[in-house]
Design an enzyme around this catalytic site. Structure first.
Site, PDB file in Angstrom:
ATOM      1  N   CYS A  46       0.914  -1.257   0.436  1.00  0.00           N
ATOM      2  CA  CYS A  46       0.569  -0.056   0.236  1.00  0.00           C
ATOM      3  C   CYS A  46       1.098   1.744   0.246  1.00  0.00           C
ATOM      4  O   CYS A  46       0.302   2.528  -0.350  1.00  0.00           O
ATOM      5  CB  CYS A  46      -1.448   0.155   1.124  1.00  0.00           C
ATOM      6  N   HIS A  56      -2.913   6.878   2.799  1.00  0.00           N
ATOM      7  CA  HIS A  56      -3.747   5.384   2.367  1.00  0.00           C
ATOM      8  C   HIS A  56      -5.415   5.723   2.989  1.00  0.00           C
ATOM      9  O   HIS A  56      -5.539   5.692   3.976  1.00  0.00           O
ATOM     10  CB  HIS A  56      -2.460   4.988   3.339  1.00  0.00           C
ATOM     11  N   ASN A 103      -9.614  -0.418   0.134  1.00  0.00           N
ATOM     12  CA  ASN A 103      -8.799  -0.280   0.233  1.00  0.00           C
ATOM     13  C   ASN A 103      -7.608  -0.404  -1.132  1.00  0.00           C
ATOM     14  O   ASN A 103      -8.117  -1.639  -1.850  1.00  0.00           O
ATOM     15  CB  ASN A 103      -8.150  -1.016   1.216  1.00  0.00           C
TER      16      ASN A 103
END
Ligand code: ACO
Length: 326
Positions: free
Chosen positions: A112, A253, A283
């Site tokens: 990520c 994020h 996500n």
């Protein structure tokens, strides 16, 4: 010399998968997903779409915003944990799809945090004077790497892509001010896909146990994420001699609304100054920061002169931040 972001772009597949639909697939509820994560829906690719298709679509929009042709590109960097192939690189596929025949191309894998890592590497190629036009992309098709029978992970992820075109900044005040990268390989096993690499090739056992999909000890990841993001945000302020009041926007994020709120609180930033897309995208790993950034730029929220703090946390473990003057 600084590297500036001359254009941004993003792409989301058409298909929307809602929490209500997930209620019919696994033992979960809209209430659980919303209260624990803030996610309401996510996008899922069509049968013929792969990561490079999503990446190229975002890239075209970033090039268009900057009025740059693909032939002018010197370098393409793609951050992804869901590449088209084990090899060759997804960046090479993007080069082919764009017709960017002059460009060098390679992938970066930092889960990520991938886009923050890729941005940092791209910045060095610009400030080192080697290249003038560097395309940095985060793109993921996580829907093909999650176990759709595992309620603890499948509700969290989505597909998408985001891109940023880096160029040398003519204005010393504008561009990437600093980047901050971190990693701790000791915690490699709390967020990972066990099979599919050289340590555990995909065989019948791996397929039967779905070992080629995302495994996460969510609770442990959550705790480390909150701590490390708080540390890296402090690091950005201290190294640049800035206070919380100097940050105009946070582009975090998009893994979990509660983690985002904790970082915003640390920065004493009201939520109007925090770009949130997790409710609609879930996500999207390396794609989440550039997707959110592009939304904020195109909607006119982020304007010239704003100080924008990007941050991310993910498998590796990895975490990092970038401070950009728009
Ligand atoms: N629906 C209903 N119940 C669920 C679900 C679900 N989808 N998932 C888990 N549960 C249950 C669990 O089974 C458990 O039940 P039990 O108490 O009866 O045993 C209960 O909910 C609590 O589970 P926890 O895992 O403790 O829940 P938590 O509050 O920690 O939330 C979550 C889980 C959302 C995953 C959270 O821990 C999180 O966001 N972690 C961080 C994720 C992240 O940031 N990842 C980094 C980036 S990802 C990357 O790099 C690819």
């Amino acid at each position: 010399m600084k590297a500036a972001i001359a254009g941004t772009g993003s792409y989301l597949p058409e298909r929307i998968l809602t929490n209500m639909e997930l209620e019919r697939m696994v033992d979960t509820s809209d209430e659980w997903i919303t209260s624990r994560t803030g996610i309401k829906e996510r996008r899922i690719v069509g049968p013929d779409e792969a990561t490079s298709d999503l990446a190229a679509a975002a890239a075209r929009k970033a090039l268009e915003m900057a009025s740059v042709d693909a032939e002018e590109l010197d370098l393409i960097i793609v951050a992804t944990i869901t590449p088209d192939f084990m090899f060759p690189s997804t960046a090479g596929q993007v080069q082919r799809l764009l017709g960017a025949h002059r460009a060098a191309a390679f992938d970066i894998e930092a889960a990520c945090t991938g886009f923050i890592y890729a941005l940092s590497v791209g910045e060095l190629f610009i400030t080192g004077g080697k290249y003038n036009k560097v395309l940095v992309i985060g793109a993921e098709v996580l829907s093909r790497f999650v176990n759709w029978e595992d309620k603890t992970t499948c509700v969290l992820f989505g597909d998408g892509s985001g891109a940023a075109l880096l160029v040398p900044s003519e204005d010393e005040e504008r561009g990437i001010i600093s980047t901050h990268l971190h990693s701790d390989g000791r915690m490699w096993d709390i967020l990972m896909a066990p099979a599919g690499g050289s340590r555990m090739p995909i065989d019948e056992r791996a397929i039967a146990q779905k070992l080629n999909t995302v495994k996460m000890k969510g609770n442990e990841v959550f705790k480390v994420a909150v701590t490390k993001l708080s540390e890296v945000v402090d690091e950005v302020l201290q190294e640049n001699g800035l206070g919380e009041e100097d940050i105009d926007f946070l582009v975090p994020h998009q893994a979990n609304l509660r983690i985002i709120q904790a970082t915003a609180k640390k920065l004493k930033l009201p939520m109007e100054k925090v770009i949130i897309t997790v409710d609609r995208h879930g996500n999207t790993s390396a794609a989440s920061v550039p997707l959110a950034l592009d939304e904020a730029v195109r909607s006119g929220r982020i304007k010239q002169g704003d100080r924008v703090l990007l941050e991310a946390f993910g498998g590796g473990l990895t975490w990092g931040a970038a401070l950009v003057r728009w």
